[in-house]
Design a protein around this motif. Structure first.
Motif, mmCIF file in Angstrom:
data_model
loop_
_atom_site.group_PDB
_atom_site.id
_atom_site.type_symbol
_atom_site.label_atom_id
_atom_site.label_comp_id
_atom_site.label_asym_id
_atom_site.label_seq_id
_atom_site.Cartn_x
_atom_site.Cartn_y
_atom_site.Cartn_z
ATOM 1 N N UNK A 7 -11.365 27.095 30.114
ATOM 2 C CA UNK A 7 -10.781 26.965 31.448
ATOM 3 C C UNK A 7 -9.458 26.222 31.345
ATOM 4 N N UNK A 8 -8.495 26.644 32.135
ATOM 5 C CA UNK A 8 -7.219 25.945 32.208
ATOM 6 C C UNK A 8 -6.686 26.007 33.631
ATOM 7 N N UNK A 12 -5.061 31.123 37.043
ATOM 8 C CA UNK A 12 -5.814 31.062 38.295
ATOM 9 C C UNK A 12 -7.294 30.766 38.084
ATOM 10 N N UNK A 13 -7.835 29.985 38.979
ATOM 11 C CA UNK A 13 -9.275 29.751 38.972
ATOM 12 C C UNK A 13 -9.978 31.071 39.283
ATOM 13 N N UNK A 31 -11.519 37.087 30.919
ATOM 14 C CA UNK A 31 -11.696 37.817 32.172
ATOM 15 C C UNK A 31 -10.385 38.533 32.467
ATOM 16 N N UNK A 32 -10.448 39.533 33.294
ATOM 17 C CA UNK A 32 -9.218 40.190 33.716
ATOM 18 C C UNK A 32 -8.359 39.224 34.511
ATOM 19 N N UNK A 38 -1.256 30.330 39.731
ATOM 20 C CA UNK A 38 -2.356 29.389 39.491
ATOM 21 C C UNK A 38 -2.387 28.194 40.450
ATOM 22 N N UNK A 39 -1.237 27.789 40.952
ATOM 23 C CA UNK A 39 -1.198 26.624 41.835
ATOM 24 C C UNK A 39 -1.533 26.978 43.283
#
Length: 130
Positions: A7-8, A12-13, A31-32, A38-39
Motif C-alpha cells: 500500500x502507498x 489511489x486508495x 490491482x488495476x 491519489x490525494x
C-alpha cells in the motif's frame, strides 16, 4: 505461501474490497489502476485518454516503487480500453515507460465499461527484486 499487502499513499486508495498490490512467491500482482488523483480521489483528464494513461502509469509506478520494483521488473501488463480506437494514443504513452527491447508481455482489450467511467485501466505482474 507468504503474501504481503503493498500500500502507498502515492497511489489511489482502493475503491472496493481489494489491495493496491500483493507480493507473493517472488512476484508482485497489482490491482488495476485508473486515472484517480491519489490525494483528491478525483478522475484526472475526463474524456482525455492521454492524460488518463499518464495518470494510470504514474499510479502504477508508485505501487511498483512501494514494492521495491521498477518498470524493468514488470513481466506482464493488461490494458483495458473503453474504446480500441484509443490504442495508438495509449500505446504512445505506454512506450514512454517501457523500453521496446525489454517491454513486458501485454494484453490489450476493449471493454464495455470501466470503474468510474474512465477510458483506460492497467494492471501488471512484476518480478520482485532479490
Amino acid at each position: 505461501m507468504t503474501m504481503k499487502i503493498i500500500q502507498t499513499a502515492q497511489a489511489p486508495a482502493p475503491v472496493g474490497p481489494y489491495n493496491q498490490a500483493i507480493a507473493a512467491n517472488g512476484f508482485l500482482f497489482t490491482a488495476g489502476q485508473i486515472a484517480l488523483d491519489p490525494q483528491t480521489m478525483t478522475i484526472m483528464g475526463e474524456g482525455n485518454v492521454e492524460v488518463q494513461a499518464k495518470q494510470v502509469l504514474t499510479n502504477l509506478g508508485a505501487v511498483l516503487q512501494e514494492a521495491g520494483c521498477g518498470w524493468e521488473n514488470v513481466v506482464k501488463t493488461t490494458v483495458f480500453l473503453k474504446d480500441m480506437n484509443d490504442f495508438a494514443a495509449v500505446n504512445a504513452i505506454y512506450g514512454q515507460y517501457f523500453d521496446e527491447a525489454t517491454a513486458p508481455a501485454r494484453s490489450c482489450v476493449e471493454v464495455a465499461r470501466l470503474p468510474k467511467d474512465v477510458l483506460v485501466e492497467i494492471d501488471c505482474v512484476a518480478v520482485l527484486p532479490t
